[in-house]
Design a protein around this motif. Structure first.
Motif, PDB file in Angstrom:
ATOM      1  N   CYS A  37       1.614 -24.587 -18.337  1.00  0.00           N
ATOM      2  CA  CYS A  37       1.427 -25.551 -17.271  1.00  0.00           C
ATOM      3  C   CYS A  37       1.576 -24.862 -15.923  1.00  0.00           C
ATOM      4  O   CYS A  37       2.490 -24.062 -15.734  1.00  0.00           O
ATOM      5  CB  CYS A  37       2.460 -26.679 -17.363  1.00  0.00           C
ATOM      6  SG  CYS A  37       2.157 -27.831 -18.714  1.00  0.00           S
ATOM      7  N   ASP A  65       1.719 -26.742 -13.017  1.00  0.00           N
ATOM      8  CA  ASP A  65       2.437 -27.682 -12.174  1.00  0.00           C
ATOM      9  C   ASP A  65       3.924 -27.628 -12.511  1.00  0.00           C
ATOM     10  O   ASP A  65       4.325 -27.914 -13.637  1.00  0.00           O
ATOM     11  CB  ASP A  65       1.893 -29.096 -12.417  1.00  0.00           C
ATOM     12  CG  ASP A  65       2.465 -30.110 -11.440  1.00  0.00           C
ATOM     13  OD1 ASP A  65       3.495 -29.812 -10.812  1.00  0.00           O
ATOM     14  OD2 ASP A  65       1.860 -31.194 -11.315  1.00  0.00           O
ATOM     15  N   LYS A 106       5.594 -30.519 -14.387  1.00  0.00           N
ATOM     16  CA  LYS A 106       5.134 -30.876 -15.729  1.00  0.00           C
ATOM     17  C   LYS A 106       5.686 -29.919 -16.774  1.00  0.00           C
ATOM     18  O   LYS A 106       5.952 -28.763 -16.498  1.00  0.00           O
ATOM     19  CB  LYS A 106       3.605 -30.851 -15.811  1.00  0.00           C
ATOM     20  CG  LYS A 106       2.896 -31.989 -15.119  1.00  0.00           C
ATOM     21  CD  LYS A 106       1.405 -31.967 -15.455  1.00  0.00           C
ATOM     22  CE  LYS A 106       0.683 -33.162 -14.866  1.00  0.00           C
ATOM     23  NZ  LYS A 106      -0.734 -33.195 -15.301  1.00  0.00           N
TER      24      LYS A 106
END
Length: 288
Positions: free
Chosen positions: A63, A65, A68
């Protein structure tokens, strides 16, 4: 935890919410999410120390982000509030809310509350907090404090649902993994802010420095894979659990998937929910 679930460790309060009805995980040991026909449970995390389990800047799951984290195909997203939670829901992801005081319990008015703080004692959860209340591990008396208790001690009874009585009391000795018990868990010898040198998934050797606390070296106690470490920058007290090492060098992927223990405990919680909801007059139709 059921097969489509997320497992982490420790914290304060976890809140699960379905789109029309509410379920709360008042906790921090295990975050879970599963589908049963049209039923969705969403998770809000109020941790504390182990928020890194879900939002690690190293992004081992790919991921990009930092808000997240995806484990076993399920993605959780850090939300800033209930409004953002709804948007995350639309993306079929699990919203995670930090709520140290547990204020969302009164706001969400859950049908199901699960206390998985794993403090080894009851910190205030009571049976009237929701139509179904479940306690994870020792410290709760089923039928008095909560409707059901889930056994967390490794062994034959792990994941067992207790409807009257208590879970096995905490022995203070971690479960045996690869022949190691107390040796694989590291506690702070000092008070102060931790600065991590190693990260989850790193291979470490006994005596290697994995973190610093006010300039003091935190050393690996055994050879193995760093399975858990306190969130970088967190203020720790003397004796506080800050890391654990898995001696099984060939099981790196275990750092980023659900553990056998979490799966068993989560399965026990699901069993308790399905059993107790049938005891409520008319049942919880939203779960059918």
């Amino acid at each position: 935890v059921p097969s489509s679930a997320i497992a982490g460790s420790y914290g304060n309060h976890i809140f699960n919410v379905s789109r029309n009805r509410h379920t709360v995980f008042h906790s921090g040991c295990t975050i879970s999410h599963f589908h049963q026909q049209c039923t969705r449970f969403l998770t809000f995390l109020c941790p504390y120390q182990h928020l890194f389990v879900f939002f690690d800047s190293s992004h081992p799951n790919g991921c990009e982000d930092p808000k997240k984290m995806t484990i076993n195909g399920i993605t959780s997203v850090l939300a800033d509030g209930i409004e953002e939670m709804e948007k995350i829901l639309e993306n079929n992801e699990i919203p995670v809310l930090i709520d140290e005081k547990g204020r969302y319990i009164s706001i969400l008015k859950p049908f199901i509350l699960i206390d998985a703080i794993l403090a080894k004692k009851n910190l205030g959860t009571h049976i009237n907090m929701a139509p179904i209340t479940i306690g994870i591990g020792p410290g709760f008396f089923a039928g008095k404090d909560v409707h059901a208790v889930i056994e967390t001690k490794r062994g034959h009874h792990l994941g067992e649902v207790i409807y009257s009585g208590e879970a096995i009391k905490n022995s203070g000795i971690p479960g045996n993994i690869g022949g190691f018990t107390k040796e694989r868990v590291i506690h702070s010898e000092w008070e102060g802010n931790i600065r991590n040198i190693s990260k989850i998934g790193d291979t470490v050797r006994k005596g290697e420095t994995i973190a610093l606390i006010n300039g003091n070296k935190v050393l690996a106690t055994i050879d193995g894979i760093l399975r858990g470490i306190i969130r970088d920058g967190y203020f720790v007290t003397k004796g506080f659990k800050i890391a654990d090492i898995d001696p099984r060098m060939n099981e790196y992927e275990n750092c980023f998937t659900i553990s056998d223990k979490a799966r068993s405990v989560g399965g026990g919680a699901l069993e308790a929910i399905l059993t107790l909801k049938n005891q409520i007059s008319g049942g919880l139709t939203w779960m059918k």
